[in-house]
Scaffold this motif. Structure first.
Motif, mmCIF file in Angstrom:
data_model
loop_
_atom_site.group_PDB
_atom_site.id
_atom_site.type_symbol
_atom_site.label_atom_id
_atom_site.label_comp_id
_atom_site.label_asym_id
_atom_site.label_seq_id
_atom_site.Cartn_x
_atom_site.Cartn_y
_atom_site.Cartn_z
ATOM 1 N N UNK A 69 -55.409 133.880 -36.611
ATOM 2 C CA UNK A 69 -56.617 133.304 -36.018
ATOM 3 C C UNK A 69 -57.522 132.658 -37.065
ATOM 4 N N UNK A 70 -57.621 133.270 -38.231
ATOM 5 C CA UNK A 70 -58.428 132.678 -39.306
ATOM 6 C C UNK A 70 -57.848 131.313 -39.690
ATOM 7 N N UNK A 71 -56.527 131.244 -39.808
ATOM 8 C CA UNK A 71 -55.885 129.977 -40.167
ATOM 9 C C UNK A 71 -56.135 128.917 -39.089
ATOM 10 N N UNK A 72 -56.076 129.315 -37.824
ATOM 11 C CA UNK A 72 -56.359 128.375 -36.730
ATOM 12 C C UNK A 72 -57.779 127.834 -36.856
ATOM 13 N N UNK A 73 -58.734 128.726 -37.150
ATOM 14 C CA UNK A 73 -60.128 128.315 -37.306
ATOM 15 C C UNK A 73 -60.280 127.362 -38.496
ATOM 16 N N UNK A 74 -59.614 127.666 -39.588
ATOM 17 C CA UNK A 74 -59.676 126.793 -40.768
ATOM 18 C C UNK A 74 -59.152 125.404 -40.423
ATOM 19 N N UNK A 98 -47.661 130.668 -36.999
ATOM 20 C CA UNK A 98 -48.207 129.988 -38.171
ATOM 21 C C UNK A 98 -48.588 128.552 -37.862
ATOM 22 N N UNK A 99 -49.597 128.050 -38.554
ATOM 23 C CA UNK A 99 -49.992 126.649 -38.377
ATOM 24 C C UNK A 99 -48.992 125.750 -39.110
ATOM 25 N N UNK A 100 -48.815 124.511 -38.651
ATOM 26 C CA UNK A 100 -47.913 123.582 -39.349
ATOM 27 C C UNK A 100 -48.370 123.360 -40.792
ATOM 28 N N UNK A 101 -47.408 123.020 -41.645
ATOM 29 C CA UNK A 101 -47.684 122.732 -43.051
ATOM 30 C C UNK A 101 -48.318 123.921 -43.758
ATOM 31 N N UNK A 102 -47.810 125.093 -43.463
ATOM 32 C CA UNK A 102 -48.276 126.309 -44.126
ATOM 33 C C UNK A 102 -47.087 126.975 -44.811
ATOM 34 N N UNK A 103 -47.377 128.027 -45.565
ATOM 35 C CA UNK A 103 -46.348 128.771 -46.287
ATOM 36 C C UNK A 103 -46.487 130.248 -45.941
ATOM 37 N N UNK A 104 -45.359 130.932 -45.780
ATOM 38 C CA UNK A 104 -45.352 132.382 -45.583
ATOM 39 C C UNK A 104 -44.718 133.023 -46.809
ATOM 40 N N UNK A 105 -45.461 133.933 -47.430
ATOM 41 C CA UNK A 105 -44.920 134.748 -48.519
ATOM 42 C C UNK A 105 -44.740 136.156 -47.980
ATOM 43 N N UNK A 106 -43.501 136.616 -47.983
ATOM 44 C CA UNK A 106 -43.215 137.941 -47.464
ATOM 45 C C UNK A 106 -43.435 138.974 -48.560
ATOM 46 N N UNK A 107 -44.262 139.988 -48.259
ATOM 47 C CA UNK A 107 -44.541 141.052 -49.226
ATOM 48 C C UNK A 107 -43.321 141.957 -49.323
ATOM 49 N N UNK A 108 -43.015 142.427 -50.518
ATOM 50 C CA UNK A 108 -43.644 142.082 -51.796
ATOM 51 C C UNK A 108 -43.109 140.736 -52.311
ATOM 52 N N UNK A 109 -43.954 139.998 -52.981
ATOM 53 C CA UNK A 109 -43.558 138.721 -53.568
ATOM 54 C C UNK A 109 -44.034 138.681 -55.010
ATOM 55 N N UNK A 110 -43.398 137.835 -55.792
ATOM 56 C CA UNK A 110 -43.814 137.654 -57.188
ATOM 57 C C UNK A 110 -45.072 136.802 -57.198
#
Length: 131
Positions: A69-74, A98-110
């Motif tokens: 929801x925060x991403x949608x508002x942004x 997810x919103x288009x043109x976004x990235x998902x980093x799955x925890x844990x990540x470097x």
């Protein structure tokens, strides 16, 4: 805030992860600004439009507003606003929420993955869409 350093809004309610993300962003040449809840983040995004260059958000947050929801508002404020999601349990939902043109980093990540993804979003303009 240093005018030449991109300010990145980070929403993470786990203190240990928050510190790691802040350190990684600082070392990567960014200035992190932290919010611990979705409500706080939306208030900051709305009240300080243009102050942030990107959003890095966890999905499950304190309060009633989640990272999706925060991403949608942004994106309502700026349709091109760079978004990076961080999640463990909710990563599979990125393609539908997810919103288009976004990235998902799955925890844990470097932490290098975070800095690289952020730099790519800010510098490339190459669309990254949920698969």
């Amino acid at each position: 805030m240093n005018q030449n350093v991109p300010v990145i809004l980070v929403i993470e309610d786990d203190d240990a992860i928050q510190v790691v993300v802040e350190d990684a962003l600082s070392e990567g040449g960014f200035e992190p600004a932290v919010a611990a809840s979705g409500e706080e983040a939306v208030t900051l995004l709305t009240g300080m439009q243009g102050a942030y260059r990107a959003l890095v958000t966890d999905i499950r947050l304190r309060g009633k507003i989640n990272g999706w929801e925060v991403a949608q508002k942004a994106r309502e404020i700026d349709p091109e606003f760079p978004i990076i999601y961080m999640s463990g349990a909710n990563a599979a939902e990125w393609s539908s929420k997810g919103v288009p043109n976004s990235v998902m980093l799955e925890k844990p990540f470097a932490t290098a993955q975070l800095v690289t993804a952020l730099a790519n979003l800010l510098n490339s303009g190459t669309p990254i869409v949920p698969a």
